[in-house]
Design a protein around this motif. Sequence first.
Motif, PDB file in Angstrom:
ATOM      1  N   GLN A  65     -15.954 -19.705  -3.666  1.00 27.11           N
ATOM      2  CA  GLN A  65     -16.369 -20.202  -4.981  1.00 27.11           C
ATOM      3  C   GLN A  65     -16.512 -19.048  -5.973  1.00 27.11           C
ATOM      4  OE1 GLN A  65     -16.633 -23.577  -5.280  1.00 27.11           O
ATOM      5  NE2 GLN A  65     -16.024 -23.638  -3.131  1.00 27.11           N
ATOM      6  N   ASP A  66     -16.511 -19.388  -7.254  1.00 26.40           N
ATOM      7  CA  ASP A  66     -16.821 -18.383  -8.266  1.00 26.40           C
ATOM      8  C   ASP A  66     -18.252 -17.904  -8.053  1.00 26.40           C
ATOM      9  OD1 ASP A  66     -14.365 -18.259  -9.667  1.00 26.40           O
ATOM     10  OD2 ASP A  66     -14.818 -20.161 -10.639  1.00 26.40           O
ATOM     11  N   VAL A  67     -18.533 -16.684  -8.496  1.00 29.54           N
ATOM     12  CA  VAL A  67     -19.812 -16.044  -8.181  1.00 29.54           C
ATOM     13  C   VAL A  67     -20.559 -15.609  -9.444  1.00 29.54           C
ATOM     14  CG1 VAL A  67     -19.012 -15.266  -5.914  1.00 29.54           C
ATOM     15  CG2 VAL A  67     -18.717 -13.776  -7.899  1.00 29.54           C
ATOM     16  N   PHE A  68     -21.849 -15.293  -9.267  1.00 28.69           N
ATOM     17  CA  PHE A  68     -22.726 -14.857 -10.352  1.00 28.69           C
ATOM     18  C   PHE A  68     -22.877 -13.338 -10.397  1.00 28.69           C
ATOM     19  CE2 PHE A  68     -24.116 -19.236  -9.711  1.00 28.69           C
ATOM     20  CZ  PHE A  68     -24.264 -19.689 -11.009  1.00 28.69           C
ATOM     21  N   TYR A  69     -22.214 -12.614  -9.518  1.00 29.21           N
ATOM     22  CA  TYR A  69     -22.408 -11.164  -9.448  1.00 29.21           C
ATOM     23  C   TYR A  69     -21.125 -10.414  -9.811  1.00 29.21           C
ATOM     24  CZ  TYR A  69     -20.368 -11.913  -4.787  1.00 29.21           C
ATOM     25  OH  TYR A  69     -19.551 -12.290  -3.752  1.00 29.21           O
ATOM     26  N   LEU A  70     -21.306  -9.154 -10.182  1.00 32.15           N
ATOM     27  CA  LEU A  70     -20.194  -8.282 -10.556  1.00 32.15           C
ATOM     28  C   LEU A  70     -19.665  -7.546  -9.334  1.00 32.15           C
ATOM     29  CD1 LEU A  70     -21.794  -6.726 -13.759  1.00 32.15           C
ATOM     30  CD2 LEU A  70     -20.181  -8.632 -13.636  1.00 32.15           C
ATOM     31  N   GLY A  71     -18.454  -7.043  -9.437  1.00 32.10           N
ATOM     32  CA  GLY A  71     -17.871  -6.248  -8.363  1.00 32.10           C
ATOM     33  C   GLY A  71     -18.294  -4.795  -8.469  1.00 32.10           C
ATOM     34  N   ASP A  72     -18.694  -4.223  -7.365  1.00 41.44           N
ATOM     35  CA  ASP A  72     -19.075  -2.805  -7.322  1.00 41.44           C
ATOM     36  C   ASP A  72     -17.876  -1.996  -6.848  1.00 41.44           C
ATOM     37  OD1 ASP A  72     -20.216  -0.332  -7.116  1.00 41.44           O
ATOM     38  OD2 ASP A  72     -21.557  -0.854  -5.470  1.00 41.44           O
ATOM     39  N   LYS A  89     -11.716 -12.054  -7.851  1.00 43.15           N
ATOM     40  CA  LYS A  89     -11.953 -13.223  -8.696  1.00 43.15           C
ATOM     41  C   LYS A  89     -12.195 -12.717 -10.123  1.00 43.15           C
ATOM     42  CE  LYS A  89     -13.993 -16.330  -5.290  1.00 43.15           C
ATOM     43  NZ  LYS A  89     -12.830 -17.194  -5.208  1.00 43.15           N
ATOM     44  N   PRO A  90     -11.215 -12.851 -11.007  1.00 40.82           N
ATOM     45  CA  PRO A  90     -11.423 -12.375 -12.378  1.00 40.82           C
ATOM     46  C   PRO A  90     -12.193 -13.383 -13.234  1.00 40.82           C
ATOM     47  CG  PRO A  90      -9.185 -13.166 -12.135  1.00 40.82           C
ATOM     48  CD  PRO A  90      -9.841 -13.294 -10.791  1.00 40.82           C
ATOM     49  N   ARG A  91     -13.248 -13.913 -12.644  1.00 37.26           N
ATOM     50  CA  ARG A  91     -14.107 -14.887 -13.296  1.00 37.26           C
ATOM     51  C   ARG A  91     -15.551 -14.577 -12.913  1.00 37.26           C
ATOM     52  NH1 ARG A  91     -10.225 -16.720 -10.699  1.00 37.26           N
ATOM     53  NH2 ARG A  91     -11.433 -17.438  -8.932  1.00 37.26           N
ATOM     54  N   LEU A  92     -16.461 -14.998 -13.760  1.00 34.01           N
ATOM     55  CA  LEU A  92     -17.876 -14.752 -13.505  1.00 34.01           C
ATOM     56  C   LEU A  92     -18.679 -15.940 -13.996  1.00 34.01           C
ATOM     57  CD1 LEU A  92     -20.199 -12.727 -12.740  1.00 34.01           C
ATOM     58  CD2 LEU A  92     -20.089 -11.965 -15.131  1.00 34.01           C
ATOM     59  N   LEU A  93     -19.545 -16.461 -13.152  1.00 32.50           N
ATOM     60  CA  LEU A  93     -20.473 -17.503 -13.569  1.00 32.50           C
ATOM     61  C   LEU A  93     -21.669 -16.831 -14.224  1.00 32.50           C
ATOM     62  CD1 LEU A  93     -20.383 -19.851 -10.453  1.00 32.50           C
ATOM     63  CD2 LEU A  93     -19.384 -20.294 -12.709  1.00 32.50           C
ATOM     64  N   GLU A  94     -22.052 -17.320 -15.394  1.00 33.96           N
ATOM     65  CA  GLU A  94     -23.168 -16.728 -16.130  1.00 33.96           C
ATOM     66  C   GLU A  94     -24.242 -17.793 -16.339  1.00 33.96           C
ATOM     67  OE1 GLU A  94     -23.200 -13.719 -19.747  1.00 33.96           O
ATOM     68  OE2 GLU A  94     -22.625 -15.718 -20.398  1.00 33.96           O
ATOM     69  N   GLY A  97     -29.246 -21.085 -18.699  1.00 36.89           N
ATOM     70  CA  GLY A  97     -30.570 -21.684 -18.821  1.00 36.89           C
ATOM     71  C   GLY A  97     -30.939 -22.389 -17.536  1.00 36.89           C
ATOM     72  N   LYS A  98     -32.195 -22.687 -17.423  1.00 35.00           N
ATOM     73  CA  LYS A  98     -32.700 -23.297 -16.200  1.00 35.00           C
ATOM     74  C   LYS A  98     -32.116 -24.685 -15.945  1.00 35.00           C
ATOM     75  CE  LYS A  98     -37.059 -24.114 -13.822  1.00 35.00           C
ATOM     76  NZ  LYS A  98     -38.510 -23.981 -13.882  1.00 35.00           N
ATOM     77  N   TYR A  99     -31.868 -25.449 -17.013  1.00 34.86           N
ATOM     78  CA  TYR A  99     -31.425 -26.829 -16.839  1.00 34.86           C
ATOM     79  C   TYR A  99     -29.994 -27.074 -17.313  1.00 34.86           C
ATOM     80  CZ  TYR A  99     -36.386 -27.396 -16.087  1.00 34.86           C
ATOM     81  OH  TYR A  99     -37.670 -27.263 -15.599  1.00 34.86           O
ATOM     82  N   THR A 100     -29.225 -26.020 -17.494  1.00 31.05           N
ATOM     83  CA  THR A 100     -27.839 -26.181 -17.949  1.00 31.05           C
ATOM     84  C   THR A 100     -26.880 -25.602 -16.921  1.00 31.05           C
ATOM     85  OG1 THR A 100     -27.914 -24.075 -19.142  1.00 31.05           O
ATOM     86  CG2 THR A 100     -28.470 -26.063 -20.401  1.00 31.05           C
ATOM     87  N   GLU A 101     -25.680 -26.120 -16.957  1.00 30.99           N
ATOM     88  CA  GLU A 101     -24.638 -25.610 -16.073  1.00 30.99           C
ATOM     89  C   GLU A 101     -24.281 -24.180 -16.477  1.00 30.99           C
ATOM     90  OE1 GLU A 101     -23.050 -27.035 -13.372  1.00 30.99           O
ATOM     91  OE2 GLU A 101     -24.637 -28.541 -13.556  1.00 30.99           O
ATOM     92  N   PRO A 102     -23.906 -23.334 -15.514  1.00 29.47           N
ATOM     93  CA  PRO A 102     -23.507 -21.965 -15.870  1.00 29.47           C
ATOM     94  C   PRO A 102     -22.196 -21.962 -16.662  1.00 29.47           C
ATOM     95  CG  PRO A 102     -23.144 -22.384 -13.537  1.00 29.47           C
ATOM     96  CD  PRO A 102     -23.846 -23.583 -14.090  1.00 29.47           C
ATOM     97  N   THR A 103     -22.020 -20.928 -17.442  1.00 24.96           N
ATOM     98  CA  THR A 103     -20.794 -20.725 -18.198  1.00 24.96           C
ATOM     99  C   THR A 103     -19.832 -19.924 -17.331  1.00 24.96           C
ATOM    100  OG1 THR A 103     -22.025 -20.671 -20.270  1.00 24.96           O
ATOM    101  CG2 THR A 103     -19.827 -19.681 -20.297  1.00 24.96           C
ATOM    102  N   LEU A 104     -18.563 -20.295 -17.366  1.00 26.66           N
ATOM    103  CA  LEU A 104     -17.555 -19.544 -16.621  1.00 26.66           C
ATOM    104  C   LEU A 104     -16.868 -18.569 -17.567  1.00 26.66           C
ATOM    105  CD1 LEU A 104     -15.989 -19.111 -13.962  1.00 26.66           C
ATOM    106  CD2 LEU A 104     -14.351 -20.811 -14.780  1.00 26.66           C
ATOM    107  N   LEU A 105     -17.062 -17.277 -17.325  1.00 24.76           N
ATOM    108  CA  LEU A 105     -16.361 -16.238 -18.090  1.00 24.76           C
ATOM    109  C   LEU A 105     -15.070 -15.924 -17.346  1.00 24.76           C
ATOM    110  CD1 LEU A 105     -19.372 -13.847 -18.793  1.00 24.76           C
ATOM    111  CD2 LEU A 105     -18.505 -15.706 -20.221  1.00 24.76           C
ATOM    112  N   ASN A 106     -13.958 -16.001 -18.042  1.00 22.98           N
ATOM    113  CA  ASN A 106     -12.656 -15.826 -17.405  1.00 22.98           C
ATOM    114  C   ASN A 106     -11.906 -14.675 -18.063  1.00 22.98           C
ATOM    115  OD1 ASN A 106      -9.952 -16.064 -16.544  1.00 22.98           O
ATOM    116  ND2 ASN A 106     -10.170 -18.256 -16.248  1.00 22.98           N
TER     117      ASN A 106
END
Length: 145
Positions: A65-72, A89-94, A97-106
Amino acid sequence: MKADPDQIHKQKVIAEVEQRSLTSVMNHTRWNELKEAIYLELRFPPAFQNKYVLEAEPYPLVFEQDVFYLGDWESLSTAWYNIEWVRVKPRLLEHTGKYTEPTLLNIEAEWVNLLQRLRIPYLKKEQDYWIYGYATATEFEQLGY
């Protein structure tokens, strides 16, 4: 005189590469150019899963799945000769907010442009990009720029 542990490890990698008939695709210079370009040119360093030649399993083990962390990418810099492949994965889940879906940065377009400009051979499988340090004959034939 005591044997150098780094040299012993490199010899084990070379022996495994030869035993499995893997073809070298990348070298230290190309890995470093890629790492530098990632940090200088991309909005964020993409997350990756890596597989070392002498390891049975990749790390992290689960990477579907897409992830919330950066590559080291710095973490790989001392072991470039040992990398069998890196799955990116050239995408990042950001979190937004607590009650909103994460944004996908692509950054897929920027990622592909970077790979092509640096002439880094890669293979796209579904939504991920595979960069091989060493490849089987079949993988090698499928690599593109």
